[in-house]
Design an enzyme around this catalytic site. Structure first.
Site, mmCIF file in Angstrom:
data_model
loop_
_atom_site.group_PDB
_atom_site.id
_atom_site.type_symbol
_atom_site.label_atom_id
_atom_site.label_comp_id
_atom_site.label_asym_id
_atom_site.label_seq_id
_atom_site.Cartn_x
_atom_site.Cartn_y
_atom_site.Cartn_z
ATOM 1 C CD GLN A 1 154.219 56.679 105.350
ATOM 2 O OE1 GLN A 1 153.944 56.776 107.003
ATOM 3 N NE2 GLN A 1 154.087 55.813 105.222
ATOM 4 C CB VAL B 1 163.242 62.042 104.475
ATOM 5 C CG1 VAL B 1 161.257 62.722 105.214
ATOM 6 C CG2 VAL B 1 163.975 61.627 105.571
ATOM 7 C CG ASP B 2 164.844 57.742 101.694
ATOM 8 O OD1 ASP B 2 163.889 57.701 100.080
ATOM 9 O OD2 ASP B 2 164.681 55.960 102.313
ATOM 10 C CG HIS C 1 156.278 61.775 106.720
ATOM 11 N ND1 HIS C 1 156.043 60.759 106.601
ATOM 12 C CD2 HIS C 1 154.579 62.565 106.375
ATOM 13 C CE1 HIS C 1 154.650 60.412 107.834
ATOM 14 N NE2 HIS C 1 153.835 61.693 107.245
ATOM 15 C CB CYS D 1 168.044 79.325 108.845
ATOM 16 S SG CYS D 1 168.105 80.055 110.509
ATOM 17 N N GLY E 1 156.075 48.517 102.436
ATOM 18 C CA GLY E 1 157.201 48.976 103.446
ATOM 19 C C GLY E 1 156.862 50.214 104.842
ATOM 20 C CG ASN F 1 154.500 46.380 105.529
ATOM 21 O OD1 ASN F 1 155.238 47.224 105.371
ATOM 22 N ND2 ASN F 1 152.976 46.697 105.645
ATOM 23 C CD GLU G 1 157.303 42.541 112.307
ATOM 24 O OE1 GLU G 1 156.995 42.978 113.133
ATOM 25 O OE2 GLU G 1 158.236 42.941 112.534
HETATM 26 N N1 APR Z 1 160.333 44.863 102.357
HETATM 27 C C1 APR Z 1 158.898 45.087 103.103
HETATM 28 N N2 APR Z 1 158.523 45.827 104.853
HETATM 29 C C2 APR Z 1 159.343 45.756 105.309
HETATM 30 C C3 APR Z 1 160.959 45.884 104.672
HETATM 31 C C4 APR Z 1 161.340 45.197 103.540
HETATM 32 N N3 APR Z 1 162.800 44.683 103.290
HETATM 33 N N4 APR Z 1 162.316 45.931 105.220
HETATM 34 C C5 APR Z 1 161.188 46.116 107.467
HETATM 35 N N5 APR Z 1 159.495 46.541 106.574
HETATM 36 C C6 APR Z 1 158.549 46.496 106.471
HETATM 37 C C7 APR Z 1 158.292 46.476 108.380
HETATM 38 O O1 APR Z 1 157.800 45.004 108.722
HETATM 39 C C8 APR Z 1 156.895 47.377 108.957
HETATM 40 O O2 APR Z 1 155.473 47.009 108.299
HETATM 41 O O3 APR Z 1 158.064 48.062 106.985
HETATM 42 C C9 APR Z 1 157.753 49.007 107.735
HETATM 43 C C10 APR Z 1 158.041 49.584 108.211
HETATM 44 O O4 APR Z 1 156.985 50.769 109.234
HETATM 45 P P1 APR Z 1 157.966 52.150 110.635
HETATM 46 O O5 APR Z 1 158.454 51.775 110.525
HETATM 47 O O6 APR Z 1 156.556 52.340 111.057
HETATM 48 O O7 APR Z 1 157.896 52.837 109.066
HETATM 49 P P2 APR Z 1 157.090 53.476 108.777
HETATM 50 O O8 APR Z 1 155.679 52.658 107.977
HETATM 51 O O9 APR Z 1 157.442 54.474 107.369
HETATM 52 O O10 APR Z 1 156.799 54.962 109.829
HETATM 53 C C11 APR Z 1 156.256 56.257 109.768
HETATM 54 O O11 APR Z 1 156.269 57.321 111.760
HETATM 55 O O12 APR Z 1 158.052 57.733 112.523
HETATM 56 C C12 APR Z 1 157.161 57.966 111.220
HETATM 57 O O13 APR Z 1 158.266 60.559 110.543
HETATM 58 C C13 APR Z 1 158.301 58.846 110.692
HETATM 59 O O14 APR Z 1 158.000 58.260 107.428
HETATM 60 C C14 APR Z 1 157.853 57.785 109.259
HETATM 61 C C15 APR Z 1 156.234 57.298 109.769
#
Ligand code: APR
Length: 252
Positions: free
Chosen positions: A100, A102-103, A118, A126, A193, A219, A221
């Site tokens: 997911q 974009v990096d 994503h 544009c 993650g 994860n 969390e």
């Molecule tokens: N190692 C493992 N897990 C991690 C770490 C780490 N170092 N740092 C953070 N996390 C976990 C967090 O605990 C959380 O469960 O990664 C998860 C990140 O969740 P989100 O912030 O919701 O990111 P993501 O699931 O990628 O979001 C989905 O939402 O906003 C949109 O388009 C955006 O692609 C993104 C989509």
């Protein structure tokens, strides 16, 4: 934790087809914040105001306040979590990654079969004249960056949009098709993650589960709704290399 690492490695070694779903958490240790953790991007920017196409069309300069900040962070380098996944793919132990993010850090680490669910911030478009700009060109522009193409002898001048998928946009059809192909026959998915809060990406582990596959979650969390078979609650830049080390002992 050692037992869980061992379990994940054993399932990886015995899987017919293992795939990965990754999210922002795999890149936090590269210095890019995630979205929903306490200090995540959505704690400072309301996604309704900064991450919808509607919001961008209404006030692109405002959305660029966030985009300019993220663009700086996207100079990041892959971390050992990305590298571990690339190693698994090169060894044939992982068929591909749906990310997911974009990096572009999976590709920078050497992963080849990466579905950017994503979109990506490699290019900017544009929405008026359709011109496409590579990231490096946009980096050099004053923010918010504007289209420089000459259209009917005047400069287009529209504020550019990164080719990422905002909340109210469609998942690129090609990404959906490639994901379907990856999920087909997968009997193991590593979910790394991601909070699994955003659909349709969050549905991918459920599809693997429905076809009888296992879910290994890594994860910091744990995701709230994921029916994981094993949850490794910790940092992916430590846990993924640890799983790869165990897996090497099993397959060599
Ligand atoms: N190692 C493992 N897990 C991690 C770490 C780490 N170092 N740092 C953070 N996390 C976990 C967090 O605990 C959380 O469960 O990664 C998860 C990140 O969740 P989100 O912030 O919701 O990111 P993501 O699931 O990628 O979001 C989905 O939402 O906003 C949109 O388009 C955006 O692609 C993104 C989509």
């Amino acid at each position: 934790m050692d037992e869980k690492i061992e379990q994940a490695a054993r399932w990886l070694a015995s899987a017919d087809k293992a795939i990965v779903l990754s999210g922002a958490g795999i890149s936090t240790e590269s210095g890019i914040p995630d979205f929903r953790s306490a200090d995540g991007i959505w704690s400072r920017y309301d996604p309704a105001e900064y991450a919808t196409l509607g919001a961008f069309l209404r006030d692109p300069a405002k959305v660029w306040l966030m985009l300019a900040e993220l663009d700086e962070l996207l100079r990041a380098q892959p971390n050992p979590g990305h590298t571990a996944l690339a190693e698994l793919e090169q060894a044939g132990a992982v068929a591909g990654i749906v990310t997911q993010n974009v990096d572009g850090l999976h590709q920078a680490a050497g992963s080849r079969n990466v579905v950017e669910f994503h979109g990506s911030s490699r290019t900017y478009s544009c929405l008026t004249c359709g011109a496409v700009y590579p990231r490096d060109d946009v980096r050099a522009m004053i923010k918010p960056p504007r289209c420089t193409r000459e259209v009917e002898s005047r400069t287009c001048d529209t504020i550019l949009k990164p080719d990422v998928v905002f909340f109210d946009e469609m998942i690129p059809p090609q990404a959906l098709t490639r994901t379907e192909r990856l999920v087909d026959g997968a009997d193991l998915i590593l979910v790394v993650g991601t909070s699994c809060e955003v659909y349709p990406a969050a549905g991918i582990p459920w599809q693997v589960r429905q076809q009888g596959g296992r879910i290994v979650e890594i994860n910091l969390e744990p995701a709230r709704e994921l029916p994981s078979d094993v949850v490794l609650a910790g940092k992916s830049a430590t846990l993924l290399p640890a799983i790869v080390e165990k897996w090497k002992h099993l397959v060599n």
